[in-house]
Design an enzyme around this catalytic site. Structure first.
Site, PDB file in Angstrom:
ATOM      1  N   SER A 123       0.825  -1.207   0.000  1.00 23.77           N
ATOM      2  CA  SER A 123       0.000   0.000   0.000  1.00 23.77           C
ATOM      3  C   SER A 123       0.860   1.257   0.000  1.00 23.77           C
ATOM      4  CB  SER A 123      -0.866  -0.018   1.266  1.00 23.77           C
ATOM      5  OG  SER A 123      -1.453   1.231   1.496  1.00 23.77           O
ATOM      6  N   TYR A 147      -2.153  -0.130  10.370  1.00 21.62           N
ATOM      7  CA  TYR A 147      -2.396  -0.798   9.077  1.00 21.62           C
ATOM      8  C   TYR A 147      -1.166  -0.670   8.173  1.00 21.62           C
ATOM      9  CZ  TYR A 147      -3.699  -1.372   4.234  1.00 21.62           C
ATOM     10  OH  TYR A 147      -3.687  -1.746   2.915  1.00 21.62           O
ATOM     11  N   LYS A 151       1.718  -3.518   6.779  1.00 24.74           N
ATOM     12  CA  LYS A 151       2.116  -3.786   5.386  1.00 24.74           C
ATOM     13  C   LYS A 151       3.633  -3.689   5.238  1.00 24.74           C
ATOM     14  CE  LYS A 151      -1.751  -4.746   3.447  1.00 24.74           C
ATOM     15  NZ  LYS A 151      -1.993  -5.979   2.712  1.00 24.74           N
ATOM     16  N   LEU A 198     -13.418   7.127  -0.390  1.00 25.99           N
ATOM     17  CA  LEU A 198     -14.122   8.246  -1.017  1.00 25.99           C
ATOM     18  C   LEU A 198     -15.163   7.800  -2.061  1.00 25.99           C
ATOM     19  CD1 LEU A 198     -14.493  11.263  -1.436  1.00 25.99           C
ATOM     20  CD2 LEU A 198     -12.489  11.248  -2.936  1.00 25.99           C
ATOM     21  N   ARG A 229      -4.933  12.581  -4.047  1.00 21.40           N
ATOM     22  CA  ARG A 229      -4.573  11.171  -4.111  1.00 21.40           C
ATOM     23  C   ARG A 229      -4.428  10.742  -5.565  1.00 21.40           C
ATOM     24  NH1 ARG A 229      -4.102  12.334   0.347  1.00 21.40           N
ATOM     25  NH2 ARG A 229      -4.919  11.370   2.248  1.00 21.40           N
TER      26      ARG A 229
HETATM   27  P1  NAD Z   1     -11.176  -6.196   0.954  1.00 22.51           P
HETATM   28  O1  NAD Z   1     -11.395  -6.066   2.408  1.00 22.51           O
HETATM   29  O2  NAD Z   1     -12.311  -5.936   0.031  1.00 22.51           O
HETATM   30  O3  NAD Z   1     -10.595  -7.656   0.621  1.00 22.51           O
HETATM   31  C1  NAD Z   1      -9.803  -8.378   1.519  1.00 22.51           C
HETATM   32  C2  NAD Z   1     -10.373  -9.782   1.582  1.00 22.51           C
HETATM   33  O4  NAD Z   1      -9.596 -10.556   2.493  1.00 22.51           O
HETATM   34  C3  NAD Z   1     -11.816  -9.795   2.092  1.00 22.51           C
HETATM   35  O5  NAD Z   1     -12.612 -10.603   1.249  1.00 22.51           O
HETATM   36  C4  NAD Z   1     -11.699 -10.384   3.495  1.00 22.51           C
HETATM   37  O6  NAD Z   1     -12.872 -11.099   3.871  1.00 22.51           O
HETATM   38  C5  NAD Z   1     -10.485 -11.283   3.327  1.00 22.51           C
HETATM   39  N1  NAD Z   1      -9.777 -11.552   4.573  1.00 22.51           N
HETATM   40  C6  NAD Z   1      -9.420 -10.671   5.540  1.00 22.51           C
HETATM   41  N2  NAD Z   1      -8.786 -11.312   6.538  1.00 22.51           N
HETATM   42  C7  NAD Z   1      -8.724 -12.625   6.184  1.00 22.51           C
HETATM   43  C8  NAD Z   1      -8.200 -13.793   6.805  1.00 22.51           C
HETATM   44  N3  NAD Z   1      -7.588 -13.738   8.003  1.00 22.51           N
HETATM   45  N4  NAD Z   1      -8.311 -14.969   6.158  1.00 22.51           N
HETATM   46  C9  NAD Z   1      -8.925 -15.050   4.953  1.00 22.51           C
HETATM   47  N5  NAD Z   1      -9.449 -13.979   4.330  1.00 22.51           N
HETATM   48  C10 NAD Z   1      -9.346 -12.778   4.940  1.00 22.51           C
HETATM   49  O7  NAD Z   1      -9.931  -5.268   0.578  1.00 22.51           O
HETATM   50  P2  NAD Z   1      -9.375  -4.883  -0.848  1.00 22.51           P
HETATM   51  O8  NAD Z   1      -9.614  -3.436  -1.054  1.00 22.51           O
HETATM   52  O9  NAD Z   1      -9.810  -5.863  -1.856  1.00 22.51           O
HETATM   53  O10 NAD Z   1      -7.831  -5.042  -0.553  1.00 22.51           O
HETATM   54  C11 NAD Z   1      -7.110  -6.202  -0.950  1.00 22.51           C
HETATM   55  C12 NAD Z   1      -5.673  -6.044  -0.503  1.00 22.51           C
HETATM   56  O11 NAD Z   1      -5.127  -4.856  -1.077  1.00 22.51           O
HETATM   57  C13 NAD Z   1      -5.481  -5.903   0.996  1.00 22.51           C
HETATM   58  O12 NAD Z   1      -4.313  -6.588   1.354  1.00 22.51           O
HETATM   59  C14 NAD Z   1      -5.299  -4.418   1.198  1.00 22.51           C
HETATM   60  O13 NAD Z   1      -4.547  -4.133   2.336  1.00 22.51           O
HETATM   61  C15 NAD Z   1      -4.562  -4.041  -0.068  1.00 22.51           C
HETATM   62  N6  NAD Z   1      -4.719  -2.647  -0.467  1.00 22.51           N
HETATM   63  C16 NAD Z   1      -5.968  -2.157  -0.691  1.00 22.51           C
HETATM   64  C17 NAD Z   1      -6.114  -0.817  -1.085  1.00 22.51           C
HETATM   65  C18 NAD Z   1      -7.473  -0.225  -1.292  1.00 22.51           C
HETATM   66  O14 NAD Z   1      -7.588   1.006  -1.287  1.00 22.51           O
HETATM   67  N7  NAD Z   1      -8.521  -1.003  -1.522  1.00 22.51           N
HETATM   68  C19 NAD Z   1      -4.978  -0.023  -1.244  1.00 22.51           C
HETATM   69  C20 NAD Z   1      -3.726  -0.565  -1.011  1.00 22.51           C
HETATM   70  C21 NAD Z   1      -3.603  -1.892  -0.629  1.00 22.51           C
HETATM   71  C1  WQD Z   2      -9.285   9.580  -0.161  1.00 25.14           C
HETATM   72  C2  WQD Z   2      -9.423  11.065   0.127  1.00 25.14           C
HETATM   73  C3  WQD Z   2      -9.983  11.530   2.415  1.00 25.14           C
HETATM   74  C4  WQD Z   2     -13.939   9.721   2.382  1.00 25.14           C
HETATM   75  C5  WQD Z   2      -6.768   4.695   2.119  1.00 25.14           C
HETATM   76  C6  WQD Z   2      -5.638   4.056   2.856  1.00 25.14           C
HETATM   77  C7  WQD Z   2      -4.575   3.649   1.893  1.00 25.14           C
HETATM   78  C8  WQD Z   2      -5.162   2.805   0.794  1.00 25.14           C
HETATM   79  C9  WQD Z   2      -6.256   3.511   0.109  1.00 25.14           C
HETATM   80  C10 WQD Z   2      -5.172   0.570   1.653  1.00 25.14           C
HETATM   81  C11 WQD Z   2      -8.795  11.460   1.456  1.00 25.14           C
HETATM   82  C12 WQD Z   2     -11.092  11.967   1.486  1.00 25.14           C
HETATM   83  C13 WQD Z   2     -12.679  10.172   2.017  1.00 25.14           C
HETATM   84  C14 WQD Z   2     -14.954  10.682   2.645  1.00 25.14           C
HETATM   85  C15 WQD Z   2     -13.402  12.444   2.142  1.00 25.14           C
HETATM   86  N1  WQD Z   2      -5.762   1.613   1.316  1.00 25.14           N
HETATM   87  N2  WQD Z   2     -12.423  11.495   1.901  1.00 25.14           N
HETATM   88  N3  WQD Z   2     -14.644  12.004   2.498  1.00 25.14           N
HETATM   89  O1  WQD Z   2      -7.340   7.602   2.924  1.00 25.14           O
HETATM   90  O2  WQD Z   2      -6.303   8.101   0.668  1.00 25.14           O
HETATM   91  O3  WQD Z   2      -6.275   5.848   1.506  1.00 25.14           O
HETATM   92  O4  WQD Z   2      -7.252   3.849   1.083  1.00 25.14           O
HETATM   93  O5  WQD Z   2      -3.999   0.325   1.603  1.00 25.14           O
HETATM   94  O6  WQD Z   2      -3.666   2.913   2.603  1.00 25.14           O
HETATM   95  O7  WQD Z   2      -5.083   4.988   3.758  1.00 25.14           O
HETATM   96  O8  WQD Z   2      -8.410   6.757   0.798  1.00 25.14           O
HETATM   97  O9  WQD Z   2     -10.639   6.804  -0.167  1.00 25.14           O
HETATM   98  O10 WQD Z   2     -10.395   6.910   2.349  1.00 25.14           O
HETATM   99  O11 WQD Z   2      -9.729   8.872   0.993  1.00 25.14           O
HETATM  100  O12 WQD Z   2     -13.187  13.645   2.028  1.00 25.14           O
HETATM  101  O13 WQD Z   2     -16.103  10.322   2.990  1.00 25.14           O
HETATM  102  O14 WQD Z   2     -10.821  11.358   0.240  1.00 25.14           O
HETATM  103  O15 WQD Z   2      -9.816  12.454   3.454  1.00 25.14           O
HETATM  104  O16 WQD Z   2      -8.246  12.727   1.296  1.00 25.14           O
HETATM  105  P1  WQD Z   2      -7.055   7.182   1.563  1.00 25.14           P
HETATM  106  P2  WQD Z   2      -9.875   7.263   1.015  1.00 25.14           P
END
Ligand code: NAD
Ligand code: WQD
Length: 345
Positions: A123, A147, A151, A198, A229
């Site tokens: 992330s 979190y 990572k 967001l 972002r």
């Molecule tokens: P998500 O929560 O939709 O998906 C994660 C999945 O993992 C879910 O289906 C959840 O039920 C499953 N899970 C959680 N803990 C588990 C466990 N102990 N055993 C088995 N399954 C488990 O999240 P996502 O947005 O799809 O994110 C996927 C990956 O990408 C995550 O590792 C997250 O940290 C990373 N990531 C997400 C974002 C984002 O903004 N969505 C950004 C950067 C990194």
């Molecule tokens: C985006 C922008 C908020 C909701 C997170 C994790 C990052 C990655 C992606 C997992 C920010 C603003 C949001 C709302 C708002 N995930 N916002 N009103 O915080 O950039 O990143 O998700 O790895 O690690 O930190 O994403 O979508 O929550 O926010 O104004 O209701 O939108 O403040 O500036 P973020 P986000």
């Protein structure tokens, strides 16, 4: 190919992408932030059987090992984790246990079964408050919440494994802000509980489930005062994983790549783009900054382009259009869709 967290937002889209490219999948998920109902949709889009699905917690090494015993696994795409930054500050032990403990349980099981290839979901949050401008992978990591720290710890563990054992290839993909949905409108972001991100919040306001968007902070040192972002379409995100898998064999060792489009959008830019996508202004109000948020996070995404010749092809308008289509077609998320009869518990 084993996909952990395959029922989640990014994992489910990845399943579609991998099925479309001929991969045979085994999927594990504990549904802590998802639902097995998503799999019928994945199969509908892909037009083929998903593969065997196991409901299990990846920290359960006995259950995970049984999956490796039953199937020939050549590589793992590891999405399973908890991802809510705010919750991680309230429940740090749970976050470290799931994200770090889950990864070490997976690594132990892979090791026992001679599986040495992994694509890991990292992330942009590992960079913390790194400041202004596009961030490349050499930017010092300074996580500001459990979190993000979880990572980074996983990355460090993976780097140590690769240093000790040259047979491993690990690709760590640091996603910036994945957003949007599958173009069919069948798959999208359907978190359990209230969304933190967001785009899902904007979609809920646009459909009338929330009165107005709360914009967290208009006093950032940015052109319009709202935070910036790098939003990346979820289909580009998962396409990058498929391309990564094509390169697993030719890149031994540990490699870290940013995944972003390399262009920043402010919260108000996204509100405007979403308003255009849904054909009416989305109401919003300015509220105080969300604790832990940073002013700007934008990727220097050139390393992945250099390594694999891959570039994302979708823009913010595409993300908003697809997220809106998903919201319109699924006002209550996946609730009510059929569960596959073949799901294993
Ligand atoms: P998500 O929560 O939709 O998906 C994660 C999945 O993992 C879910 O289906 C959840 O039920 C499953 N899970 C959680 N803990 C588990 C466990 N102990 N055993 C088995 N399954 C488990 O999240 P996502 O947005 O799809 O994110 C996927 C990956 O990408 C995550 O590792 C997250 O940290 C990373 N990531 C997400 C974002 C984002 O903004 N969505 C950004 C950067 C990194
Ligand atoms: C985006 C922008 C908020 C909701 C997170 C994790 C990052 C990655 C992606 C997992 C920010 C603003 C949001 C709302 C708002 N995930 N916002 N009103 O915080 O950039 O990143 O998700 O790895 O690690 O930190 O994403 O979508 O929550 O926010 O104004 O209701 O939108 O403040 O500036 P973020 P986000």
């Amino acid at each position: 190919m084993l996909v952990t967290g395959g029922a989640g937002f990014i994992g489910s889209h990845a399943c579609v992408e991998l099925l479309d490219h001929g991969y045979e999948l085994i999927v594990v998920d504990d549904y802590s932030n998802s639902s097995p109902q998503v799999f019928a949709r994945v199969e509908r889009i892909a037009g083929r059987f998903l593969g065997t699905v196991y409901e299990l917690d990846i920290r359960d090494r006995r259950a995970l090992s049984a999956v490796f015993d039953r199937h020939s696994v050549d590589a793992v795409v590891h999405f399973a984790a908890h991802k809510a930054v705010g919750t991680s500050t309230r429940m740090p032990i749970d976050y470290y246990d799931t994200n770090v403990g889950g990864t070490t349980a997976l690594l132990n099981t892979m090791h026992e079964h001679d599986v040495h290839q992994l694509v890991f979901s990292s992330s942009c949050s590992v960079y913390g408050d790194a400041g202004h401008g596009a961030l490349d992978e050499s930017t010092p990591a300074r996580p500001t919440n459990p979190y993000a720290a979880s990572k980074l710890i996983c990355e460090q563990i993976l780097a140590d494994v690769c240093r000790r054992r040259p047979e491993y290839t690990v690709l760590c993909l640091r996603y910036f802000n994945p957003a949007g949905a599958h173009a069919s409108g069948l798959l999208g972001e359907d978190p359990s509980g209230s969304p933190e991100n967001l785009l899902p919040n904007l979609a809920q306001v646009a459909i009338g489930r929330q009165e107005r968007l709360r914009v967290f902070g208009d006093d950032y040192p940015t052109a319009d005062g709202t935070a910036i972002r790098d939003y990346l379409h979820v289909m580009d995100t998962v396409e990058a994983h498929r391309v990564a898998l094509d390169h697993l064999a030719d890149e031994p060792g540990m490699h870290v790549y940013n995944l972003g489009i390399g262009k920043g959008s402010s919260v108000l830019d996204v509100v405007t783009a979403f308003s255009e996508a849904c054909g009416r202004p989305v109401p919003y109000e300015m509220v105080r900054r969300r604790p832990g948020d940073v002013a700007e996070l934008v990727a220097d995404a050139s390393a992945v382009a250099r390594a694999w010749g891959w570039h994302p092809s979708r823009d913010l308008a595409d993300m908003c259009r697809d997220a809106w289509r998903f919201q319109q077609l699924n006002p209550n998320g996946y609730a009510g869709s059929a569960r596959r009869p073949s799901d294993e518990g």
